[in-house]
Write an enzyme that holds these catalytic residues in place. Structure first.
Site, PDB file in Angstrom:
ATOM      1  N   ARG A   1      -4.420 -34.925 -10.356  1.00 28.71           N
ATOM      2  CA  ARG A   1      -4.523 -34.105  -9.127  1.00 28.71           C
ATOM      3  C   ARG A   1      -5.988 -33.777  -8.776  1.00 28.71           C
ATOM      4  NH1 ARG A   1      -0.683 -36.037  -9.368  1.00 28.71           N
ATOM      5  NH2 ARG A   1       1.433 -35.255  -9.552  1.00 28.71           N
TER       6      ARG A   1
ATOM      7  N   SER B   1       4.509 -28.048  -5.974  1.00 33.38           N
ATOM      8  CA  SER B   1       4.285 -27.347  -7.254  1.00 33.38           C
ATOM      9  C   SER B   1       3.118 -26.397  -7.088  1.00 33.38           C
ATOM     10  CB  SER B   1       3.943 -28.350  -8.358  1.00 33.38           C
ATOM     11  OG  SER B   1       5.011 -29.246  -8.509  1.00 33.38           O
TER      12      SER B   1
ATOM     13  N   GLU C   1      -2.462 -25.606  -8.048  1.00 34.40           N
ATOM     14  CA  GLU C   1      -2.508 -26.903  -7.369  1.00 34.40           C
ATOM     15  C   GLU C   1      -2.569 -26.648  -5.854  1.00 34.40           C
ATOM     16  OE1 GLU C   1       0.260 -29.841  -8.888  1.00 34.40           O
ATOM     17  OE2 GLU C   1       0.363 -30.816  -6.930  1.00 34.40           O
TER      18      GLU C   1
END
Ligand SMILES: Cc1cc2nc3c(=O)[nH]c(=O)nc-3n(C[C@H](O)[C@H](O)[C@H](O)COP(=O)(O)OP(=O)(O)OC[C@H]3O[C@@H](n4cnc5c(N)ncnc54)[C@H](O)[C@@H]3O)c2cc1C
Length: 315
Positions: free
Chosen positions: A178, A229, A304
């Site tokens: 990520r 998420s 995130e």
């Protein structure tokens, strides 16, 4: 400030040739459906419009922020003091080699996947069901099922921090879980080239359907407002990655609430806008969860989801 706003609007329309919208609710551009008014809003429908709008903001040191589909963002209740530029520059074509696909950065991932099924090109099936644009996906190296978009990016065209267009290879992005270099720099992705392989159309479609079904079993349905998420899966010093949801369940996160924000009952790593949540509700709930996990496991969660404060200066 008022005069500066009026001046900027005039300068923008003179230089870009298109008007700015003012006082636009960001909740209408966020899958979380949260966010107050941005002073200014512009949707670029081509790379030329995207580049010239960024040039004007940079040249006049006017705060701006680029968004794609708004699927990984939490906007401030107070909106944004500056210009939000929504990237709507879409386009996909096959490159010199038929297995190389050139995609403009505002193209939705789902349009790319439809194109790949039609052309019988395989590799990116794991992206099925992830909402957003190519720009947002490369920025956060989006992925699922242990694969990420950066694994298949060959090269790209960026608008660099100095305002120049530059062609860069995959290595430039420093892709990680990520993570890409775009999180650290002011580079804007204009176009990406992906290296794919030939595959049967039916097989590609079946693989995508399989991924969609797997996601549907654990993720909230599209009707639920969220930004995916909330926390990254933490990586232990040993290198082992543990699902954030596992730790969250152990601290009793399921169904926890602050105001209108709640932890999704089906998956503890999703914070949802259950009932007219404010950004403040979401942040307070996230802080509570981080605290519980820190106290119990000594693990520090990293978000995130990206929070954009109303007063951030992105010159
Ligand atoms: C229901 C749901 C499920 C999700 N599942 C997943 C998943 O399985 N895996 C996953 O990785 N993500 C997932 N996400 C998160 C999200 O879909 C991805 O992060 C997606 O790639 C975001 O794209 P976007 O266009 O919406 O980006 P935005 O949310 O609009 O922007 C995200 C960031 O990218 C930057 N950005 C956007 N375009 C550019 C550009 N052209 N150049 C430079 N920077 C840019 C923005 O400034 C911002 O900082 C999910 C989200 C939702 C709502």
């Amino acid at each position: 400030m008022i005069n500066r706003k009026i001046d900027f609007s005039r300068i923008f329309s003179d230089q870009v040739g298109l008007p700015l919208k003012s006082s636009v609710f960001l909740r209408d551009h966020s899958n979380f459906r949260i966010g107050g008014e941005a002073d200014y809003f512009f949707e670029a429908t081509s790379i030329k419009e995207l580049v010239s709008s960024i040039h004007v903001a940079r040249e006049h040191s006017f705060p701006y922020y680029i968004i794609g589909g708004g699927n990984n963002l939490l906007f401030d209740d107070n909106g944004f003091r500056g210009l939000i530029i929504k990237n709507g520059a879409k386009g996909i074509k096959q490159g010199g080699k038929e297995t190389e696909i050139e995609v403009l950065s505002g193209t939705p991932l789902k349009d790319l996947l439809l194109f790949l099924v039609e052309k019988g090109l395989s590799n990116l099936e794991f992206l099925a069901g992830i909402p957003g644009t190519i720009g947002g996906a490369v920025f956060g190296n989006a992925g699922a099922f242990e694969q990420s978009i950066g694994d298949f990016l060959l090269e790209a065209v960026l608008l660099d921090e100095k305002g120049k267009q530059a062609k860069v290879k995959r290595d430039y992005f420093e892709f990680n879980y990520r993570q890409s270099v775009l999180r650290k720099k002011q580079d804007i992705l204009l176009e990406a080239v992906f290296e794919l392989k030939e595959g049967g159309k039916d097989r590609i479609k079946a693989l995508m359907d399989e991924k969609l079904e797997e996601r549907e079993n654990k993720h909230p349905p599209h009707s639920i407002a969220c930004a995916g998420s909330y926390f990254k899966n933490p990586v232990l010093p040993s290198g082992e990655k543990i699902p954030a949801a596992t730790l969250l369940e152990k601290v009793g996160a399921k169904n926890m609430r602050v105001g209108g924000a709640a932890v999704y009952s089906g998956h503890s790593n999703f914070i949802i806008n259950k009932e007219r949540a404010s950004a403040r509700d979401v942040i307070q709930l996230a802080e509570k969860l981080k605290h519980l996990v820190r106290e119990r496991f000594g693990v520090e969660f990293e978000e995130e989801v990206i929070f954009l404060p109303a007063g951030s200066v992105v010159p």
